[in-house]
Scaffold this active site. Structure first.
Site, short mmCIF file in Angstrom:
data_model
loop_
_atom_site.label_atom_id
_atom_site.label_comp_id
_atom_site.label_asym_id
_atom_site.label_seq_id
_atom_site.Cartn_x
_atom_site.Cartn_y
_atom_site.Cartn_z
N CYS A 144 -6.00 8.54 -5.17
CA CYS A 144 -4.57 8.55 -4.91
C CYS A 144 -3.89 9.90 -5.02
O CYS A 144 -3.14 10.29 -4.11
CB CYS A 144 -3.87 7.59 -5.87
SG CYS A 144 -4.57 5.95 -5.80
N PHE B 95 4.29 13.77 -9.60
CA PHE B 95 4.72 14.19 -10.95
C PHE B 95 3.59 14.02 -11.97
O PHE B 95 3.39 14.86 -12.84
CB PHE B 95 5.95 13.39 -11.40
CG PHE B 95 7.26 13.95 -10.93
CD1 PHE B 95 7.53 14.11 -9.57
CD2 PHE B 95 8.24 14.32 -11.83
CE1 PHE B 95 8.75 14.62 -9.13
CE2 PHE B 95 9.45 14.84 -11.41
CZ PHE B 95 9.71 15.00 -10.06
N LEU B 96 2.87 12.89 -11.85
CA LEU B 96 1.75 12.66 -12.79
C LEU B 96 0.67 13.73 -12.61
O LEU B 96 0.20 14.32 -13.59
CB LEU B 96 1.15 11.26 -12.58
CG LEU B 96 2.01 10.09 -13.03
CD1 LEU B 96 1.42 8.77 -12.53
CD2 LEU B 96 2.13 10.06 -14.54
N PHE C 153 2.04 0.35 -8.66
CA PHE C 153 1.92 1.43 -9.65
C PHE C 153 0.74 1.23 -10.60
O PHE C 153 0.56 1.99 -11.53
CB PHE C 153 3.21 1.57 -10.46
CG PHE C 153 4.36 2.11 -9.65
CD1 PHE C 153 4.38 3.45 -9.25
CD2 PHE C 153 5.42 1.29 -9.28
CE1 PHE C 153 5.43 3.95 -8.50
CE2 PHE C 153 6.48 1.79 -8.52
CZ PHE C 153 6.48 3.13 -8.13
N SER D 173 0.84 -1.20 0.00
CA SER D 173 0.00 0.00 0.00
C SER D 173 0.87 1.24 0.00
O SER D 173 2.01 1.20 0.45
CB SER D 173 -0.85 0.06 1.26
OG SER D 173 -1.56 -1.12 1.40
N GLN E 59 -4.56 13.24 -4.90
CA GLN E 59 -4.66 14.29 -3.89
C GLN E 59 -4.10 13.82 -2.54
O GLN E 59 -3.34 14.51 -1.87
CB GLN E 59 -6.11 14.74 -3.75
CG GLN E 59 -6.30 15.70 -2.61
CD GLN E 59 -7.44 16.67 -2.85
OE1 GLN E 59 -7.60 17.20 -3.93
NE2 GLN E 59 -8.23 16.89 -1.84
N ALA F 43 -2.87 1.25 -12.36
CA ALA F 43 -3.94 2.24 -12.36
C ALA F 43 -5.27 1.53 -12.59
O ALA F 43 -5.32 0.45 -13.19
CB ALA F 43 -3.70 3.28 -13.46
N GLU F 44 -6.35 2.14 -12.11
CA GLU F 44 -7.68 1.53 -12.29
C GLU F 44 -8.04 1.50 -13.76
O GLU F 44 -7.73 2.43 -14.51
CB GLU F 44 -8.71 2.35 -11.52
CG GLU F 44 -8.63 2.08 -10.05
CD GLU F 44 -9.74 2.78 -9.28
OE1 GLU F 44 -10.88 2.86 -9.77
OE2 GLU F 44 -9.44 3.24 -8.18
C1 UGA Z 1 -2.89 6.57 -10.34
C2 UGA Z 1 -1.54 6.33 -11.05
O1 UGA Z 1 -1.68 6.58 -12.45
C3 UGA Z 1 -1.05 4.90 -10.82
O2 UGA Z 1 0.24 4.73 -11.41
C4 UGA Z 1 -0.97 4.65 -9.32
O3 UGA Z 1 -0.54 3.32 -9.05
C5 UGA Z 1 -2.33 4.86 -8.71
O4 UGA Z 1 -2.76 6.22 -8.96
C6 UGA Z 1 -2.23 4.60 -7.24
O5 UGA Z 1 -1.49 5.34 -6.56
O6 UGA Z 1 -2.82 3.63 -6.75
P1 UGA Z 1 -5.46 6.03 -10.91
O7 UGA Z 1 -5.77 6.87 -9.71
O8 UGA Z 1 -6.13 4.71 -11.07
O9 UGA Z 1 -3.87 5.75 -10.96
O10 UGA Z 1 -5.85 6.89 -12.19
P2 UGA Z 1 -5.09 7.74 -13.31
O11 UGA Z 1 -5.20 7.04 -14.60
O12 UGA Z 1 -3.73 8.13 -12.88
O13 UGA Z 1 -6.01 9.05 -13.40
C7 UGA Z 1 -6.13 9.96 -12.31
C8 UGA Z 1 -6.97 11.16 -12.72
O14 UGA Z 1 -6.29 12.00 -13.65
C9 UGA Z 1 -8.30 10.79 -13.38
O15 UGA Z 1 -9.34 11.61 -12.86
C10 UGA Z 1 -8.05 11.12 -14.84
O16 UGA Z 1 -9.24 11.41 -15.54
C11 UGA Z 1 -7.15 12.32 -14.73
N1 UGA Z 1 -6.31 12.55 -15.94
C12 UGA Z 1 -5.43 11.63 -16.36
C13 UGA Z 1 -6.44 13.76 -16.62
O17 UGA Z 1 -7.24 14.64 -16.26
N2 UGA Z 1 -5.66 13.98 -17.73
C14 UGA Z 1 -4.75 13.07 -18.17
O18 UGA Z 1 -4.05 13.35 -19.17
C15 UGA Z 1 -4.64 11.85 -17.47
#
Ligand code: UGA
Length: 369
Positions: free
Chosen positions: A161, A111-112, A47, A16, A163, A49-50
């Site tokens: 995740c 960073f993401l 790492f 976790s 925030q 993602a959903e």
């Molecule tokens: C995120 C990370 O991407 C995973 O690598 C990490 O393992 C996971 O958190 C975690 O810590 O458990 P997740 O929360 O499933 O994964 O979703 P993301 O695909 O990262 O999207 C997060 C948010 O960003 C979503 O609301 C999505 O719509 C938004 N987003 C994503 C954007 O607004 N623009 C983008 O270009 C990409």
């Protein structure tokens, strides 16, 4: 509990996302109760993602394993590395010390999220100048040092995740006497909140400065497509903003049911982190919200449509049919840039897409941020 039932040496793997130095706390507790057993704690952050979990598991960019820099710690790392080596090339398995592994997880999510806040900040500037954020992010992402992924402007990032992990990072910085660093990362969240507020303001100002008593269709409630998860979804803040101005909402999401939506809209921030039985039940006060199982039912007689999740099905809806059944002027507010604006404008819609050149209508009614 692990200490109680262990009869031989154990490796405990932390998967976790945890505050940095959690491994140390686990280690202390186990060693105080060890009865001579050796416990090695490893940090192996997740790492995936959903929505793409299985692909991410089978074909990860990297696997990270952190452990103690002692011979026993290194042996434990090797044992876990051998498990992953069954399907992950060894050069993608990174071995570090414990704290690097724990912190790298928070850093990666920060960073993401920062990329999304960066592109969302640009989207506001694009709207003000007439630039198109999709063109800007395409051009920027072509630089291989930057890369094309995670540069889609949106109504804001959500999910359980980003925030939480950034706040975690901010807390660690503050605890370590680094307020400047803490404020730097806090800004990623502030821009995310700004983007959601900006979106609501656009809606309200476009619709003659009030949405009171107007039906607004909300298409999509999950925090991203291909999941029914609504934790920290930007839809909650957008809906609450509209409800605050007494809009009548008709919500449709292919994966989220009414009970969940009502619960989310009744909750305070972070309540979702509590067990379900401690979360508020659907209050009768949310009479302004109606949840339906079809986009056409949601949009019937609506004054405006808001797209809040990028579900594929929203790209191929019969927008002519939707337009014909809506009040006029009919508005579409696309928080995920999924619709073909030119096509919708040709039908007669007034369209707002994040970070795109504005409709004349919207130019005349600038959003107050
Ligand atoms: C995120 C990370 O991407 C995973 O690598 C990490 O393992 C996971 O958190 C975690 O810590 O458990 P997740 O929360 O499933 O994964 O979703 P993301 O695909 O990262 O999207 C997060 C948010 O960003 C979503 O609301 C999505 O719509 C938004 N987003 C994503 C954007 O607004 N623009 C983008 O270009 C990409």
């Amino acid at each position: 509990m692990i200490a109680d039932v262990s009869k031989s040496n154990k490796i405990v793997v932390e998967k976790s996302t945890v505050p940095v130095k959690t491994a140390e706390a686990i280690e202390k507790i186990l060693n105080h109760n060890s009865k001579g057993i050796d416990f090695q704690i490893l940090s192996n952050p997740e790492f995936l993602a959903e929505g793409t979990a299985i692909q991410d598991l089978f074909n990860p960019d990297r696997v990270l394993i952190g452990g103690r820099e002692t011979p026993e710690g290194q042996k434990a790392i090797e044992a876990l590395r051998d498990v992953y080596a069954h399907w992950v090339p060894v050069d993608r398995i990174i071995c570090t010390n414990l704290w690097s592994a724990e912190l790298s997880k928070l850093a990666a999510n920060a960073f993401l999220a920062q990329r999304i806040s960066s592109v969302n900040a640009m989207s506001a500037l694009c709207e003000a100048t007439g630039a198109d954020v999709s063109q800007v992010s395409h051009a920027v992402g072509k630089d291989t040092r930057i890369g094309p992924k995670f540069l889609n402007a949106s109504v804001g990032f959500g999910g359980s995740c980003f925030q939480k992990d950034i706040l975690n990072l901010v807390y660690i910085c503050e605890c370590n006497g680094l307020p400047e660093v803490a404020n730097y990362w806090k800004q990623v969240i502030k821009i995310n909140d700004y983007q959601k507020t900006r979106f609501v303001n656009r809606i309200v100002s476009s619709m003659f400065n009030t949405v009171s008593g107007k039906k607004i269709a909300i298409l999509g409630f999950a925090f991203k497509k291909d999941t029914g998860d609504t934790r920290e979804t930007p839809a909650i803040d957008v809906c609450k903003g509209l409800l605050g101005d007494k809009a009548l909402l008709s919500i449709y999401d292919p994966q989220v049911n009414e009970e969940q939506i009502q619960r989310d809209l009744a909750m305070k921030k972070f309540d979702w982190d509590h067990p379900v039985h401690l979360q508020p039940m659907s209050p009768t006060s949310i009479k302004q919200v109606n949840v339906v199982w079809d986009a056409y039912a949601a949009t019937k007689d609506a004054h405006g449509v808001c797209i809040l999740t990028e579900w594929d099905e929203f790209k191929t809806l019969d927008y002519q049919r939707i337009y014909d059944n809506m009040r006029k002027p009919a508005f579409v507010f696309d928080g995920r840039n999924v619709v073909d604006e030119a096509k919708l404008r040709a039908i007669g819609f007034i369209v707002y897409s994040i970070g795109k050149p504005l409709d004349q209508w919207l130019k005349d009614m600038p959003a107050v941020a």
